[in-house]
Design an enzyme around this catalytic site. Structure first.
Site, PDB file in Angstrom:
ATOM      1  N   ASP A  90       0.907  -1.202   0.062  1.00 14.85           N
ATOM      2  CA  ASP A  90       0.181   0.094   0.265  1.00 14.85           C
ATOM      3  C   ASP A  90       0.624   0.661   0.390  1.00 14.85           C
ATOM      4  OD1 ASP A  90      -1.935   2.134   0.712  1.00 14.85           O
ATOM      5  OD2 ASP A  90      -2.993   0.848   1.007  1.00 14.85           O
ATOM      6  N   ASN A 147     -12.851  -3.724   3.471  1.00 19.30           N
ATOM      7  CA  ASN A 147     -14.132  -3.149   4.183  1.00 19.30           C
ATOM      8  C   ASN A 147     -14.793  -3.087   2.659  1.00 19.30           C
ATOM      9  OD1 ASN A 147     -11.770  -1.369   5.544  1.00 19.30           O
ATOM     10  ND2 ASN A 147     -11.021  -0.514   4.586  1.00 19.30           N
ATOM     11  N   ALA A 153     -15.984   2.851   5.103  1.00 20.18           N
ATOM     12  CA  ALA A 153     -14.149   3.077   4.672  1.00 20.18           C
ATOM     13  C   ALA A 153     -14.082   2.630   3.966  1.00 20.18           C
ATOM     14  CB  ALA A 153     -13.464   3.490   6.007  1.00 20.18           C
ATOM     15  N   SER A 155     -12.498   3.546   0.002  1.00 19.28           N
ATOM     16  CA  SER A 155     -12.870   3.600  -0.943  1.00 19.28           C
ATOM     17  C   SER A 155     -11.935   3.756  -2.691  1.00 19.28           C
ATOM     18  CB  SER A 155     -11.400   4.838  -0.184  1.00 19.28           C
ATOM     19  OG  SER A 155      -9.858   4.236  -0.017  1.00 19.28           O
ATOM     20  N   VAL A 156     -11.352   2.599  -2.567  1.00 21.92           N
ATOM     21  CA  VAL A 156     -11.405   2.748  -3.987  1.00 21.92           C
ATOM     22  C   VAL A 156     -12.750   1.044  -4.132  1.00 21.92           C
ATOM     23  CG1 VAL A 156     -10.260   1.334  -5.648  1.00 21.92           C
ATOM     24  CG2 VAL A 156      -8.623   2.726  -3.866  1.00 21.92           C
ATOM     25  N   HIS A 160     -10.446  -5.734  -2.144  1.00 16.36           N
ATOM     26  CA  HIS A 160      -9.315  -5.581  -2.071  1.00 16.36           C
ATOM     27  C   HIS A 160      -9.119  -6.052  -0.268  1.00 16.36           C
ATOM     28  CE1 HIS A 160     -10.148  -0.996  -0.986  1.00 16.36           C
ATOM     29  NE2 HIS A 160      -9.256  -1.754  -0.076  1.00 16.36           N
ATOM     30  N   ILE A 161      -8.004  -6.848  -0.258  1.00 16.95           N
ATOM     31  CA  ILE A 161      -8.019  -7.647   1.410  1.00 16.95           C
ATOM     32  C   ILE A 161      -6.102  -6.584   1.516  1.00 16.95           C
ATOM     33  CG2 ILE A 161      -7.725  -9.456   2.722  1.00 16.95           C
ATOM     34  CD1 ILE A 161      -8.552 -11.522   0.639  1.00 16.95           C
ATOM     35  N   HIS A 162      -6.866  -6.104   2.446  1.00 16.86           N
ATOM     36  CA  HIS A 162      -5.643  -5.454   3.830  1.00 16.86           C
ATOM     37  C   HIS A 162      -5.212  -6.685   4.231  1.00 16.86           C
ATOM     38  CE1 HIS A 162      -6.851  -1.157   2.812  1.00 16.86           C
ATOM     39  NE2 HIS A 162      -7.966  -1.644   2.392  1.00 16.86           N
TER      40      HIS A 162
END
Length: 174
Positions: A90, A147, A153, A155-156, A160-162
């Site tokens: 990120d 998310n 939150a 935002s894209v 996706h996985i953080h």
């Protein structure tokens, strides 16, 4: 000298990626980056703006910064990729280790997945596990975050996985 050039190239790539991220969502999100009222740089505010832009402009996952990374149109520090997924660092990390795992398939969010996506969703978690292991996070631990939507939150609008690690996480997370 080679190390200095690589570092300079990495930071230039990060700057470019950050600018491209702002431009890929919507003009209103770009303006949020330059707000001076103190609230606009907040990730929650960015997520609200992204959600409004996604609704208004009917953005598809192929329009996002993540799709541009998949297509190699903008640089990223890619640490894993296969035919179904890609993982990269990120550009705005919130932990010492902050990696994103995304599907190559355009999928806006977890809520948009179908039964057909079960193998892909499992694969994304498998990739996250292996990337965390490669980053030496198994002993100390790590957090996986997805998310989904404005209130979470997101935002894209590309699933996706953080992967977050390298520090003590707090609880509850939000």
């Amino acid at each position: 000298m080679a190390l200095l050039l690589r570092r300079t190239s990495f930071y230039a790539s990060r700057l470019f990626l950050t600018a491209a991220a702002a431009l890929s969502v919507a003009p209103r999100v770009l303006m949020a980056e330059f707000c001076t009222d103190g609230k606009c740089n907040d990730e929650v505010e960015k997520a609200k703006l992204a959600s409004e832009a996604a609704d208004k402009y009917q953005f598809q996952p192929q329009d996002t910064i993540f799709s541009k990374i998949i297509r190699k149109e903008i640089p990223a520090d890619i640490i894993y990729e296969d035919e179904k997924a890609i993982a990269f660092r990120d550009v705005n990390p919130v932990a010492p280790t902050h990696i994103l795992v995304i599907p190559r398939k355009p999928l806006t969010q977890l809520a948009a997945s179908t039964e057909e996506d079960i193998p892909l969703l499992g694969h994304l978690l498998w990739v996250a596990k292996n990337v965390a292991e490669k980053e030496n996070l198994n002993d100390s631990g790590y957090r996986i975050v997805i998310n989904n939507g404005r209130d979470a939150a997101q935002s894209v609008y590309h699933l996706h996985i953080h992967i977050l690690g390298g520090r003590q996480m707090s609880w509850p997370p939000g």
